[in-house]
Design a protein around this motif. Structure first.
Motif, mmCIF file in Angstrom:
data_model
loop_
_atom_site.group_PDB
_atom_site.id
_atom_site.type_symbol
_atom_site.label_atom_id
_atom_site.label_comp_id
_atom_site.label_asym_id
_atom_site.label_seq_id
_atom_site.Cartn_x
_atom_site.Cartn_y
_atom_site.Cartn_z
ATOM 1 N N THR A 26 0.862 -1.183 0.000
ATOM 2 C CA THR A 26 0.000 0.000 0.000
ATOM 3 C C THR A 26 0.896 1.229 0.000
ATOM 4 N N PRO A 27 0.369 2.384 -0.369
ATOM 5 C CA PRO A 27 1.182 3.607 -0.324
ATOM 6 C C PRO A 27 1.723 3.895 1.079
ATOM 7 N N GLU A 28 0.937 3.592 2.115
ATOM 8 C CA GLU A 28 1.386 3.837 3.490
ATOM 9 C C GLU A 28 2.574 2.935 3.848
ATOM 10 N N ASN A 29 2.482 1.636 3.499
ATOM 11 C CA ASN A 29 3.579 0.714 3.780
ATOM 12 C C ASN A 29 4.812 1.059 2.944
ATOM 13 N N ALA A 30 4.621 1.489 1.707
ATOM 14 C CA ALA A 30 5.752 1.894 0.862
ATOM 15 C C ALA A 30 6.449 3.107 1.463
ATOM 16 N N ARG A 31 5.687 4.060 1.953
ATOM 17 C CA ARG A 31 6.251 5.261 2.581
ATOM 18 C C ARG A 31 7.045 4.889 3.845
ATOM 19 N N ASP A 32 6.512 3.964 4.644
ATOM 20 C CA ASP A 32 7.195 3.503 5.852
ATOM 21 C C ASP A 32 8.509 2.803 5.510
ATOM 22 N N LEU A 33 8.492 1.945 4.501
ATOM 23 C CA LEU A 33 9.713 1.231 4.112
ATOM 24 C C LEU A 33 10.757 2.177 3.522
ATOM 25 N N ARG A 34 10.319 3.151 2.727
ATOM 26 C CA ARG A 34 11.255 4.153 2.188
ATOM 27 C C ARG A 34 11.918 4.919 3.325
ATOM 28 N N ALA A 35 11.158 5.248 4.358
ATOM 29 C CA ALA A 35 11.701 5.981 5.509
ATOM 30 C C ALA A 35 12.738 5.142 6.259
ATOM 31 N N ARG A 36 12.629 3.811 6.174
ATOM 32 C CA ARG A 36 13.594 2.937 6.835
ATOM 33 C C ARG A 36 14.753 2.552 5.919
ATOM 34 N N GLY A 37 14.835 3.170 4.732
ATOM 35 C CA GLY A 37 15.981 2.978 3.857
ATOM 36 C C GLY A 37 15.816 1.963 2.748
ATOM 37 N N TYR A 38 14.648 1.360 2.597
ATOM 38 C CA TYR A 38 14.413 0.389 1.520
ATOM 39 C C TYR A 38 14.132 1.131 0.221
ATOM 40 N N THR A 39 14.639 0.593 -0.880
ATOM 41 C CA THR A 39 14.404 1.216 -2.181
ATOM 42 C C THR A 39 13.568 0.334 -3.108
ATOM 43 N N MET A 40 13.594 -0.986 -2.883
ATOM 44 C CA MET A 40 12.817 -1.927 -3.692
ATOM 45 C C MET A 40 12.243 -3.006 -2.789
ATOM 46 N N VAL A 41 11.181 -3.650 -3.285
ATOM 47 C CA VAL A 41 10.594 -4.785 -2.576
ATOM 48 C C VAL A 41 10.283 -5.892 -3.572
ATOM 49 N N ILE A 42 10.188 -7.101 -3.054
ATOM 50 C CA ILE A 42 9.621 -8.211 -3.827
ATOM 51 C C ILE A 42 8.203 -8.368 -3.320
#
Length: 62
Positions: A26-42
């Motif tokens: 979701t956009p919220e989870n993507a925003r949270d992961l970006r804030a923790r330094g993640y750039t890509m996900v599977i």
């Protein structure tokens, strides 16, 4: 209606791919992961549909 994608792994430049807790893409989870330094996900949808998705491409909510 298509099933929602589920995040299973995340990519950080310093660490590489690592398993993270399953959560919907979701956009919220993507925003949270970006804030923790993640750039890509599977993200998976079903048994055989797995994709690498850039967190910069997840559409923000309107």
């Amino acid at each position: 209606m298509a099933r929602e994608r589920t995040i299973t792994h995340g990519y950080r430049l310093a660490v590489g791919w690592e398993k993270i807790g399953r959560r919907p893409l979701t956009p919220e989870n993507a925003r949270d992961l970006r804030a923790r330094g993640y750039t890509m996900v599977i993200a998976k949808r079903g048994l055989f549909d797995s994709r690498e998705i850039s967190l910069n491409q997840v559409a923000p909510p309107n």
